[in-house]
Design a protein around this motif. Structure first.
Motif, mmCIF file in Angstrom:
data_model
loop_
_atom_site.group_PDB
_atom_site.id
_atom_site.type_symbol
_atom_site.label_atom_id
_atom_site.label_comp_id
_atom_site.label_asym_id
_atom_site.label_seq_id
_atom_site.Cartn_x
_atom_site.Cartn_y
_atom_site.Cartn_z
ATOM 1 N N LYS A 29 111.872 90.879 27.140
ATOM 2 C CA LYS A 29 112.646 91.210 28.379
ATOM 3 C C LYS A 29 111.068 90.125 29.497
ATOM 4 C CE LYS A 29 115.410 94.831 27.121
ATOM 5 N NZ LYS A 29 115.170 95.920 27.985
ATOM 6 N N ILE A 30 110.397 90.881 28.807
ATOM 7 C CA ILE A 30 109.622 90.133 29.878
ATOM 8 C C ILE A 30 108.857 88.635 29.673
ATOM 9 C CG2 ILE A 30 106.593 90.436 30.148
ATOM 10 C CD1 ILE A 30 107.016 93.640 29.169
ATOM 11 N N HIS A 31 109.185 88.497 28.849
ATOM 12 C CA HIS A 31 109.078 87.063 28.280
ATOM 13 C C HIS A 31 109.789 86.061 28.990
ATOM 14 C CE1 HIS A 31 105.167 86.781 25.523
ATOM 15 N NE2 HIS A 31 105.916 87.497 24.795
ATOM 16 N N LEU A 32 111.080 86.499 29.182
ATOM 17 C CA LEU A 32 111.795 86.549 29.729
ATOM 18 C C LEU A 32 112.019 86.306 30.960
ATOM 19 C CD1 LEU A 32 114.685 85.159 28.895
ATOM 20 C CD2 LEU A 32 115.539 86.982 28.625
ATOM 21 N N VAL A 33 111.647 87.473 32.135
ATOM 22 C CA VAL A 33 111.229 87.514 33.196
ATOM 23 C C VAL A 33 110.216 86.130 33.879
ATOM 24 C CG1 VAL A 33 110.502 88.409 34.940
ATOM 25 C CG2 VAL A 33 111.891 89.658 33.642
ATOM 26 N N ILE A 34 109.269 86.011 32.721
ATOM 27 C CA ILE A 34 108.121 85.400 32.897
ATOM 28 C C ILE A 34 109.108 83.479 33.109
ATOM 29 C CG2 ILE A 34 106.299 84.092 32.305
ATOM 30 C CD1 ILE A 34 105.529 87.427 32.262
ATOM 31 N N ALA A 35 109.181 83.710 32.243
ATOM 32 C CA ALA A 35 110.095 82.325 31.899
ATOM 33 C C ALA A 35 111.543 81.669 33.103
ATOM 34 C CB ALA A 35 110.977 81.869 31.062
ATOM 35 N N ILE A 36 112.295 82.843 33.448
ATOM 36 C CA ILE A 36 112.857 82.730 34.609
ATOM 37 C C ILE A 36 111.589 81.696 35.781
ATOM 38 C CG2 ILE A 36 114.564 83.167 36.397
ATOM 39 C CD1 ILE A 36 115.766 85.411 34.029
ATOM 40 N N ALA A 37 111.081 82.789 36.014
ATOM 41 C CA ALA A 37 109.884 83.091 37.405
ATOM 42 C C ALA A 37 109.541 81.486 37.741
ATOM 43 C CB ALA A 37 108.943 83.688 37.135
ATOM 44 N N THR A 38 108.562 80.603 36.036
ATOM 45 C CA THR A 38 108.275 79.398 35.766
ATOM 46 C C THR A 38 109.428 78.546 36.017
ATOM 47 O OG1 THR A 38 106.617 80.706 34.208
ATOM 48 C CG2 THR A 38 106.804 78.022 34.126
ATOM 49 N N ILE A 39 110.625 78.347 35.052
ATOM 50 C CA ILE A 39 111.592 77.474 35.469
ATOM 51 C C ILE A 39 111.586 77.229 37.192
ATOM 52 C CG2 ILE A 39 114.008 77.488 35.481
ATOM 53 C CD1 ILE A 39 113.333 78.395 32.307
ATOM 54 N N ILE A 40 111.984 78.860 37.885
ATOM 55 C CA ILE A 40 111.968 78.986 39.509
ATOM 56 C C ILE A 40 110.799 77.900 40.273
ATOM 57 C CG2 ILE A 40 112.720 79.998 41.641
ATOM 58 C CD1 ILE A 40 114.047 82.147 39.977
ATOM 59 N N ALA A 41 109.734 77.716 39.803
ATOM 60 C CA ALA A 41 108.825 77.678 40.372
ATOM 61 C C ALA A 41 108.798 75.888 40.312
ATOM 62 C CB ALA A 41 107.669 78.361 40.027
ATOM 63 N N ALA A 42 108.957 75.855 39.231
ATOM 64 C CA ALA A 42 109.027 74.252 38.558
ATOM 65 C C ALA A 42 110.140 73.406 39.572
ATOM 66 C CB ALA A 42 109.126 74.334 37.036
ATOM 67 N N LEU A 43 111.310 73.983 39.320
ATOM 68 C CA LEU A 43 112.233 73.671 40.698
ATOM 69 C C LEU A 43 111.866 73.155 41.543
ATOM 70 C CD1 LEU A 43 115.603 75.714 39.236
ATOM 71 C CD2 LEU A 43 115.699 73.382 39.489
ATOM 72 N N TYR A 44 111.371 74.314 42.649
ATOM 73 C CA TYR A 44 110.490 73.919 43.519
ATOM 74 C C TYR A 44 109.254 72.972 43.818
ATOM 75 C CZ TYR A 44 108.388 75.863 47.654
ATOM 76 O OH TYR A 44 107.224 75.228 48.720
ATOM 77 N N LEU A 45 109.020 72.881 42.440
ATOM 78 C CA LEU A 45 107.922 72.021 43.104
ATOM 79 C C LEU A 45 108.028 70.191 42.553
ATOM 80 C CD1 LEU A 45 104.574 74.299 41.067
ATOM 81 C CD2 LEU A 45 104.782 73.404 44.178
ATOM 82 N N GLY A 46 109.097 70.487 41.740
ATOM 83 C CA GLY A 46 109.729 68.848 41.924
ATOM 84 C C GLY A 46 109.407 68.289 40.493
ATOM 85 N N PHE A 47 109.290 69.076 38.733
ATOM 86 C CA PHE A 47 108.908 68.620 37.809
ATOM 87 C C PHE A 47 109.581 66.918 37.300
ATOM 88 C CE2 PHE A 47 106.303 72.251 35.083
ATOM 89 C CZ PHE A 47 105.235 72.510 36.556
ATOM 90 N N SER A 48 108.643 66.377 36.860
ATOM 91 C CA SER A 48 109.111 65.154 36.466
ATOM 92 C C SER A 48 109.950 65.866 35.099
ATOM 93 C CB SER A 48 108.789 64.206 36.292
ATOM 94 O OG SER A 48 107.482 64.476 34.760
ATOM 95 N N ALA A 49 110.750 64.134 34.156
ATOM 96 C CA ALA A 49 111.308 64.635 32.966
ATOM 97 C C ALA A 49 110.578 65.059 31.890
ATOM 98 C CB ALA A 49 111.663 63.828 32.849
ATOM 99 N N VAL A 50 109.336 64.332 32.170
ATOM 100 C CA VAL A 50 108.761 64.984 30.738
ATOM 101 C C VAL A 50 107.798 66.213 31.415
ATOM 102 C CG1 VAL A 50 106.059 63.883 29.680
ATOM 103 C CG2 VAL A 50 107.716 62.346 30.175
ATOM 104 N N GLU A 51 107.309 66.494 32.037
ATOM 105 C CA GLU A 51 107.045 68.186 32.559
ATOM 106 C C GLU A 51 108.141 69.102 32.666
ATOM 107 O OE1 GLU A 51 103.790 67.102 36.259
ATOM 108 O OE2 GLU A 51 106.030 67.350 36.659
ATOM 109 N N TRP A 52 109.166 68.499 32.357
ATOM 110 C CA TRP A 52 110.599 69.519 31.820
ATOM 111 C C TRP A 52 110.632 69.913 30.411
ATOM 112 C CZ3 TRP A 52 113.093 73.199 34.654
ATOM 113 C CH2 TRP A 52 112.457 73.590 36.365
ATOM 114 N N LEU A 53 110.356 68.598 30.245
ATOM 115 C CA LEU A 53 110.185 68.783 28.502
ATOM 116 C C LEU A 53 109.562 69.142 27.629
ATOM 117 C CD1 LEU A 53 111.410 64.744 28.074
ATOM 118 C CD2 LEU A 53 112.762 66.837 27.210
ATOM 119 N N ILE A 54 108.390 69.448 28.395
ATOM 120 C CA ILE A 54 107.257 70.511 27.922
ATOM 121 C C ILE A 54 107.138 71.702 28.076
ATOM 122 C CG2 ILE A 54 105.046 70.332 28.574
ATOM 123 C CD1 ILE A 54 104.301 67.489 28.551
ATOM 124 N N LEU A 55 107.887 72.111 29.694
ATOM 125 C CA LEU A 55 107.932 73.420 30.079
ATOM 126 C C LEU A 55 109.735 74.293 28.763
ATOM 127 C CD1 LEU A 55 107.249 75.368 31.891
ATOM 128 C CD2 LEU A 55 108.879 74.460 33.506
#
Length: 122
Positions: A29-55
């Motif tokens: 659950k902790i990893h899942l919450v961190i993953a969701i927060a990380t995805i939200i941050a990546a959306l906000y920061l405008g990750f590129s396609a390659v950055e999304w693949l890595i993430l």
């Protein structure tokens, strides 16, 4: 038996396993919450396609490692409910796989997020 029916059965069982690990394992659950927060941050920061693949790869690696660790621990407890030094070693090694993926994910996260955060803070 139809191929699609077989695939559906495996998907249903996999989904049940995912729900079980999410329901019972606090670390997952902790990893899942961190993953969701990380995805939200990546959306906000405008990750590129390659950055999304890595993430996506690094997040899925951590979650998969945690799921495998949980499965191994449950099975080990089923095999031997008493304190068994060999079972402890198996559990410790399994937990180390999670630690390795978490450390790698933190390093990858720093590499991906640090430059974008520097730009944002300037």
């Amino acid at each position: 038996m139809n191929f699609l029916i077989v695939r559906h059965i495996h998907f249903k069982e996999a989904l049940a396993g995912l729900m079980e690990v999410t329901r019972t394992e606090n670390t997952f659950k902790i990893h899942l919450v961190i993953a969701i927060a990380t995805i939200i941050a990546a959306l906000y920061l405008g990750f590129s396609a390659v950055e999304w693949l890595i993430l996506i790869l690094i997040i899925s690696s951590v979650l998969a490692a945690e799921a495998f660790n949980t499965a191994i621990e449950i099975f080990a407890d089923y095999v031997d409910k008493k304190h068994n030094p060999s079972i402890k070693i198996v559990k410790d090694i399994s937990a180390s796989a999670v630690l390795i993926t978490v450390i790698a994910s933190v390093i990858v996260g720093i590499i991906l997020f640090y430059p974008k955060l520097l730009i944002l803070l300037k």
